[in-house]
Design an enzyme around this catalytic site. Structure first.
Site, PDB file in Angstrom:
ATOM      1  NE  ARG A  40      -3.042   0.285   3.206  1.00 31.24           N
ATOM      2  CZ  ARG A  40      -2.418   0.459   4.383  1.00 31.24           C
ATOM      3  NH1 ARG A  40      -1.767   1.577   4.629  1.00 31.24           N
ATOM      4  NH2 ARG A  40      -2.462  -0.472   5.304  1.00 31.24           N
ATOM      5  CE  LYS A  90     -12.520   8.950 -17.888  1.00 29.88           C
ATOM      6  NZ  LYS A  90     -12.826  10.172 -17.175  1.00 29.88           N
ATOM      7  CE1 TYR A 104     -16.392  12.126 -15.344  1.00 22.14           C
ATOM      8  CE2 TYR A 104     -15.919  12.105 -13.004  1.00 22.14           C
ATOM      9  CZ  TYR A 104     -16.263  11.442 -14.162  1.00 22.14           C
ATOM     10  OH  TYR A 104     -16.463  10.092 -14.135  1.00 22.14           O
TER      11      TYR A 104
HETATM   12  C1  LIG Z   1     -13.284  10.504 -15.890  1.00 22.76           C
HETATM   13  C2  LIG Z   1     -12.956  11.831 -15.321  1.00 22.76           C
HETATM   14  C3  LIG Z   1     -12.702  11.981 -13.948  1.00 22.76           C
HETATM   15  C4  LIG Z   1     -12.812  10.830 -12.967  1.00 22.76           C
HETATM   16  O1  LIG Z   1     -11.881   9.841 -13.214  1.00 22.76           O
HETATM   17  P1  LIG Z   1     -12.145   8.265 -12.907  1.00 22.76           P
HETATM   18  O2  LIG Z   1     -10.881   7.647 -13.382  1.00 22.76           O
HETATM   19  O3  LIG Z   1     -13.339   7.871 -13.692  1.00 22.76           O
HETATM   20  O4  LIG Z   1     -12.364   8.134 -11.450  1.00 22.76           O
HETATM   21  C5  LIG Z   1     -12.369  13.241 -13.505  1.00 22.76           C
HETATM   22  N1  LIG Z   1     -12.306  14.308 -14.332  1.00 22.76           N
HETATM   23  C6  LIG Z   1     -12.550  14.201 -15.649  1.00 22.76           C
HETATM   24  C7  LIG Z   1     -12.468  15.407 -16.515  1.00 22.76           C
HETATM   25  C8  LIG Z   1     -12.888  12.961 -16.187  1.00 22.76           C
HETATM   26  O5  LIG Z   1     -13.158  12.874 -17.498  1.00 22.76           O
END
Ligand SMILES: *Cc1c(COP(=O)(O)O)cnc(C)c1O
Length: 379
Positions: free
Chosen positions: A46, A195, A98
């Site tokens: 961790r 992403k 978001y």
């Molecule tokens: C997807 C996203 C998040 C959150 O991320 P996760 O990996 O889904 O927890 C935060 N900000 C933006 C702009 C995103 O597109």
């Protein structure tokens, strides 16, 4: 070092025990110690893991920062930043961000006594008017999701510095290839690595990058104390994703530009949101702070009804109907019922997020095929 070289080599050192050129997946929870308290810098996974360490170094390098920290999701990275705060503290953030960030702020942190001000951050004057002694953090996202509004990071950073307030930028939509907030004065950069960094829609992960060593220590303490760390397999996947980030982003930008212009010339389309248009509200700032305009595009149909939007959304073949973005494949999404469903309708409409708005994450397929798909769906 130029970007292409940096992305290929970031964080990577041949494994000292075998010479393996790729960082091994250290699938272990603990490490054998030579004697009580004597170890090789790794005690419990961790707190430390070599695969994660390689990725955290890569995160730092690609964001031109000193330190990177990896989290089990983008939201977990945001959550760690919020844990720097105390009851009574105030945060200034955008009103077009978001949905999951908004949910974390309103549904989790408000009840712990943190106060949030949701403003239009395109207007810098809105920020300074709200700053008081309790203001500790400005949270900015740019381009915003899903309206592609642009926040002037350097200008916000000047205000933050003047009042001794921290600035954290969610850089997910731009990716480090298009924008580096630390260079523009931000204190922390946050990414949903799920992403563009991962890039292949096969992993959930988040990260934070910063320059200040004391801030790094605080955030590392939160990371290990709260435990939202990613597993080594997921770290490996993001390390691999980063190696092609520049090549993918170039194609995302090229395809995005072609599709944005095609949509704008389509007589069934009312409005296209893409910061690359010269007449887009944030274009000048975007041109200054970004290296390109990316593959995220939103648009509204002239037939402004939920039914028509839903018809288009269910008629595409190459664009898959799904949440998320930034993968090699193209996705189509309906913010009002999907990614932003957690924002009350009244709030959504007030912030310009109409029920018929459609968001595209343009992938790196052939642009002509993507346009043909949209053509047959829009009709
Ligand atoms: C997807 C996203 C998040 C959150 O991320 P996760 O990996 O889904 O927890 C935060 N900000 C933006 C702009 C995103 O597109």
């Amino acid at each position: 070092m130029k970007i292409a070289t940096k992305y290929i080599h970031a964080g990577a050192e041949p494994d000292p025990s075998t010479g393996a050129i790729m960082t091994p997946i250290f699938q272990t929870s603990t490490y054998v110690q030579q004697a009580p308290g004597i170890n090789k810098g790794y005690e419990y996974a961790r707190s430390q893991n070599p695969t994660r360490k390689a990725l955290e170094d890569a995160y730092a390098q690609i964001e031109n920062g000193k330190f990177g920290l990896a989290f089990s999701s983008g939201v977990a990275a945001t959550d760690a930043v919020m844990k720097l705060l105390q009851p009574g503290n105030e945060v200034i953030c955008g009103n077009d961000m978001y949905g999951g960030t908004y949910r974390l702020f309103t549904k989790i942190y408000e009840k712990f006594g943190i106060k949030f001000h949701y403003i239009n951050m395109q207007n810098i004057n809105n920020i300074e008017a709200l700053i008081n002694n309790n203001t500790k953090l400005i949270w900015a996202e740019t381009p915003t999701n899903p309206l592609m509004n642009i926040v002037d990071i350097a200008a916000v950073s000047n205000i933050a510095k003047k009042h001794n307030v921290s600035l954290c930028v969610d850089n997910t939509f731009a990716s480090p290839y298009l924008q580096n907030p630390l260079n523009l004065g931000a204190d922390i950069v946050m990414h949903s690595a799920t992403k563009y960094l991962g890039g292949h829609s096969d992993v959930i992960q988040g990260c934070l990058v910063m320059n200040d060593v004391a801030l790094r220590e605080q955030l590392y303490f939160i990371q290990k104390s709260c435990g939202a760390v990613p597993g080594p397999q997921d770290c490996f996947l993001v390390l691999r994703g980063i190696k092609t980030l520049h090549v993918r982003m170039q194609r995302h930008c090229e395809n995005g530009e072609k599709i944005a212009h095609w949509l704008r010339n389509n007589n069934k389309v009312a409005k296209v949101y893409w910061p690359g248009f010269e007449d887009a509200a944030g274009h000048t700032v975007a041109k200054n702070q970004m290296q390109g305009f990316g593959g995220m595009i939103s648009f509204e149909l002239k037939n402004d009804s939920v039914e028509e939007a839903k018809r288009v959304l269910s008629s595409t073949h190459l664009f898959s109907l799904a949440e998320s973005l930034g993968g090699v494949e193209s996705l189509i999404n309906h913010p009002a019922s999907m990614t932003h469903a957690s924002i009350p309708k009244e709030e959504r409409i007030k912030n310009g997020l109409s029920d018929s708005l459609i968001r595209l994450s343009v992938g790196i397929e052939d642009a002509d095929d993507l346009i043909a798909d949209l053509q047959q769906a829009i009709g």
